[in-house]
Scaffold this active site. Structure first.
Site, mmCIF file in Angstrom:
data_model
loop_
_atom_site.group_PDB
_atom_site.id
_atom_site.type_symbol
_atom_site.label_atom_id
_atom_site.label_comp_id
_atom_site.label_asym_id
_atom_site.label_seq_id
_atom_site.Cartn_x
_atom_site.Cartn_y
_atom_site.Cartn_z
ATOM 1 N N THR B 138 0.821 -1.218 0.000
ATOM 2 C CA THR B 138 0.000 0.000 0.000
ATOM 3 C C THR B 138 0.854 1.267 0.000
ATOM 4 O OG1 THR B 138 -1.711 -1.192 1.168
ATOM 5 C CG2 THR B 138 -1.798 1.196 1.306
ATOM 6 N N GLY B 177 2.759 -3.006 8.361
ATOM 7 C CA GLY B 177 3.008 -3.327 9.763
ATOM 8 C C GLY B 177 4.447 -3.776 9.966
ATOM 9 N N GLU B 421 -7.568 -5.587 3.998
ATOM 10 C CA GLU B 421 -7.745 -6.753 3.121
ATOM 11 C C GLU B 421 -8.928 -6.570 2.170
ATOM 12 O OE1 GLU B 421 -5.377 -8.737 3.072
ATOM 13 O OE2 GLU B 421 -4.455 -8.389 5.024
#
Lengths: 658, 658
Positions: B138, B177, B421
């Protein structure tokens, strides 16, 4: 420089943004005053909210106290007074991040419930901040049901004192703002006992902390209730009383007094007191509920005009997400609701001002209606606006989930409004009780309050609309909303009567109807909101550009309500399936129309970048630049001890094994 | 000692809680293993979550790293392995508060996308934690639409390297993350350029931090993106690349390779890759979505059995709030939904296991159906469960709003599942696209996948129910759900065709139908969920007590869905107004029936107090005691500098003026 994707949205506005702002403010002069207050506050670094999203609960509290103390100075400097025209804009300009809100409630409760002597003693002390007050009503085990409060105040004739106690843990005072760390005094609500007889709940002024060193007074245990979903800046507190003695004069005694010999005297009317509680519900709507929704709409709509995602047409660049029908369907009804509730708020304010004048002339006739309306609208508006803010948050995808968007804190704060000052379900049931009573009276030919006269006229009928354009007629949709409101009240009243006639106790029958009673109360408020919006638009006739766009928003608000709740309108065939398809078509058409003015419509709310405090919602639309700049300031970009303690040993241990 | 108000709820359970727990676990042996894992984790102080609600983002991150590192040791000690039966319970027992989740995604992406040589090199390094990996897909300006990613990787033949760059701010990697502070390596998705030609998105392994001192590598700018609504323990990061050179061998090359001379070679099938993405959506349902809803139900229902408020019957003590119909109507449908989604999750897991076996045999026929189902169910389940957790939070009034209730963090965490997701609206439109395609095929007599064969049969008809009891027949309500699903798909397909025939471009027509397409996709998933629940209950025949209560829950889930969405069923008269009144009556009756078993039904979820971490939801129901004890531990009960800095001068200045 303004992001060109946002700039282009403003060039095509179909109306004057400045004129709409003035309409929302109630006139250009008020806009001027508001902007002056905002400017004075935002240019003062002490009031800065810049690092708010990075602060701990402790830091937020400290900042709120700092701002509250500085505000005293600022008001003096600026010549602002509590009765001046600027006052109502201060709290909004500070976005509520200021301490001592409960100090004002402390003062109000003394003014309303205290004797002249008590007012003369305490109000000057409070005004000069020689003490800091709070308001201790709610207990760990008791909220809405005031009679259930367990704190006791026993009158001791020998010493002419009340002895206050927390008899068990569920009786601890819990939640009062400003009480966890700041307050020196509080108004405690307790069951009054004289000679072993309980006289019910009464208010007592209790000192809880030393005025010299802020230590807790003898018999007082108090502190902060800990972290909450928001309101980190408020020290909501707990309070445990153990044989705390206060002089007889500390019971607020405008309406009830305990004489030195223990005689209990009730005097005057408590009805005005009851009215005070209902006005609080109306007064919170503007700053606590509408402003957050308007901010959320501003952020989400500006972001949707600069965020591009996927291709709408092959070969073109990625499309603005505001051009997707599903995104419009999320955001534009929230925008319409913000306007609808702004206008119903004006209506309620006027109604309550009128009510207050009547009450001052000791005419209490309007009280039941005002109570029912304040309860129902508090519940309906907080519910809708909270849901609206959540939709705005989700509509911004991942970036909406970052605190830097401003949306999470708007959401977690507005959510509390569904609970405080009366839990929404309980409030709606109060409205329902009023409606059922009026319905019975109306059907029996007895007079009913003005806002519910429509209940008298039974109108079975059918909706006369013949095309999708007919559903853009306010008469058509207002009539439909009225029909549904009457049907739901009427059918629930019948169910209630049937259950009672079948032998059920009245309270059991009531409980078995409550789910439907809530629906009826909501439908009633929804109807009044639509009707008021349509009537407001009607009156805007001279300002053409603005009336046109307001008419579109009114239509959208009304049709969205039908589209989202089709069953209520289809149930008895008032609207047929074919007509419902027309509603859907008109509704979806409207989305595309309003989309063109979406950015100007949020610009008209006139929020400064400082007050939005959002990386996504700024006037210039420089979203990515701002996210990056703000993220770099986060304390999570400092070195973490986790590296030396855990990461380094993990990485190096295994490296050394090679 | 257990609160007597809670104890009494358990004495009247109509079924064996232990047997229901075993059913939910998939057998008593699995219950035993799960409990052993939970016990081992919860008895280890390193994994404690005790002070979680008081910690800052920095402290949460440090704790998560500590736990992740300690978990390596613990697994070794306990003999747990990644392929063992205990593994799936570890993450749940830790409530997800552990670092290096993305390290696992890093490993999975190398296993799936890497060549054998790359797997042989990197997987052992990652397994032994000689590096910490992340997954950088992303970007600030790009999410779902992967083709829109802007990061570039230019092949330099001279040096046999790729040169990676972030050409503008919207191309910064954002959200990955473990990347903000922990990761040493990451898989970067970038547009591949060879000789100036773009070959689209490819994955590259990039080292971002030194293995010696953790400093950023040359050309790398990286850090933490700052505070979020939850996931404080995760260091979601940003990454900016400036002429970062990596060897040719670092492009993951199972499917695509760049040869030394710059030749681009595509090999093998990418379909399995596509399937990996869909399985992630299914795999997150259990721990990330169902568990939070089950926890929220446990907390809210136990609390509602001990919280007393107002009087239901005059003269009696205050009533348990669980006895109010409105409270039952809030909570019990969420409980039913938790069971409904548990069973549909079992169904989806089985379906995907079967799909995986087929795909391993290079049969890709099931892919479109699996993709459509995983998309639709991810969206529908996350949406429902998020709404359910919010309802539970609000149903606990003020105490639900305290972080100590555990409900705010459950809500703010599950909310993210609606976005990550695959954003839910986009996913539902993918399901809708599949449904429209199948509908057209079915109506043209062509074969369609098994889950949508019902689309072939046009059934106008009417609901045959004659009494409210008929609506407790699964055939009756399942048929009604099916009818609505077909009607919505069919009517939207017609609208789509009409728009195209009227001259609209296909993509414009599609956009104008998306609001209705989303409704159709939801209706489809809702139908499958109801059908599966009914079929599951049917199979439980031998275990009488459990089948009976599961049947009630299935009925409640189905009737609640009709009651909350009456318009969809009334629209074409499939259900008449009189029948809808029967639905309402049956639905409200069921609330009172299930209320009796409400506490045992949440007990069966078998959460320990440690895993709930809630002052309201503990097994013993000692709510007020726990709230008070926990609040006293809050850092907001430390002395604040605000007193010396602001409060004291304020109080004392004015005191001195007297």
């Amino acid at each position: 420089s303004v992001n060109p994707d946002l700039a282009s949205e403003r060039q095509t506005a179909s109306f004057s943004v400045e004129k709409l702002t003035a309409l929302l403010d109630g006139g250009a002069e008020k806009t001027r005053i508001r902007r002056a207050v905002v400017k004075a506050i935002e240019s003062d670094p002490v009031f800065s909210r810049e690092n708010q999203y990075f602060q701990t609960q402790n830091e937020r509290y400290e900042a709120a106290v700092r701002k509250a103390v500085h505000l005293q100075k600022k008001m003096h400097e600026m010549g602002w007074t509590e009765n001046g025209p600027e006052y109502k804009y201060i709290y909004r300009a500070l976005s509520g991040d200021v301490a001592f809100q409960l100090h004002r409630v402390f003062m109000r409760s003394i003014s309303v419930l205290g004797s002249d002597k008590q007012i003369a003693k305490w109000i000057p002390l409070a005004t000069q901040h020689q003490l800091i007050g709070s308001y201790a009503q709610t207990e760990l085990g008791h909220g809405t049901y005031l009679q259930g409060l367990e704190t006791t105040a026993v009158f001791d004739i020998a010493t002419q004192e009340f002895i206050l106690n927390t008899p068990k843990i569920s009786a601890m005072k819990w939640w009062p703002g400003d009480m966890g760390r700041s307050a020196t005094h509080t108004v405690v609500f307790a069951q009054l006992y004289i000679h072993g007889k309980c006289y019910g709940i009464h208010p007592f002024i209790v000192q809880i902390r030393s005025l010299q060193d802020h230590s807790l007074c003898p018999g007082i245990t108090a502190g902060d209730i800990g972290p909450k979903m928001n309101f980190e800046h408020v020290d909501n507190g707990y309070l445990l009383l153990k044989n705390v003695r206060i002089p007889r004069e500390n019971m607020l005694s405008k309406f009830c007094e305990v004489r030195p010999d223990g005689t209990y005297v009730r005097q005057g009317s408590q009805k005005i007191n009851y009215f005070t509680m209902t006005t609080v519900r109306i007064s919170l709507i503007s700053d606590e509920v509408l402003t957050p929704l308007m901010k959320a709409c501003t952020i989400a709509i500006r972001y949707s005009a600069v965020r591009r995602q996927s291709k709408l047409k092959p070969g073109e660049q990625e499309a603005k997400i505001l051009d997707y029908q599903t995104q419009q369907e999320k955001l534009l009804p929230q925008l319409a609701a913000a306007y609808a509730f702004h206008f119903i708020n004006d209506y309620l304010q006027e109604l309550f001002d009128r009510g207050y004048r009547e009450i001052q002339r000791t005419n209490f006739d309007m009280l039941p209606e005002l109570h029912a309306l304040s309860s129902g609208f508090k519940a309906v508006i907080t519910h809708h606006c909270t849901a609206g803010v959540e939709i705005c948050l989700r509509a911004c995808g991942g970036h909406g989930y970052s605190l830097l968007s401003g949306l999470p804190s708007l959401y977690t704060k507005i959510l509390a409004s569904c609970i405080y000052e009366g839990e929404n379900t309980i409030l709606l049931l109060q409205t329902a009780r009023f409606l059922i009573k009026c319905f019975m009276a109306a059907r029996a030919g007895q007079p009913v309050p003005p806002s519910v006269t429509f209940l008298a006229a039974a109108k079975p009928g059918k909706c006369p609309a013949k095309s999708k354009l007919d559903f853009l007629s306010p008469d058509i949709y207002t009539e439909a909303y009225q029909h549904v409101a009457v049907r739901l009240i009427s059918s629930t009243a019948s169910k209630l009567q049937d259950l009672i006639q079948s032998g059920l106790k009245k309270y059991d029958a009531w409980n078995q109807c409550t789910v439907q009673l809530v629906q009826a109360a909501k439908a009633h408020c929804h109807y009044i909101t639509v009707k008021n919006f349509a009537e407001t638009v009607e009156k805007l006739e001279t300002k053409a550009g603005i009336q046109r766009i307001m008419k579109h928003l009114c239509d959208l608000f009304a049709l969205h309500g039908i589209f989202s709740n089709t069953g209520a309108f289809l149930h008895d065939g008032y609207i047929s399936a074919a007509q419902m398809d027309m509603v859907t078509a008109s509704y979806l058409d409207l989305l595309a129309v309003i989309r063109k003015d979406a950015v100007p419509l949020v610009d008209a709310f006139d929020f400064t970048d400082e007050s939005l405090n959002s990386a996504l919602g700024s006037y210039d639309g420089q979203v990515y630049q701002r996210l990056y700049e703000w993220a770099q300031k986060s304390p999570t970009n400092e070195m973490s001890p986790a590296y030396e303690k855990y990461l380094k040993p993990l990485l190096h241990n295994t490296l050394s094994k090679l």
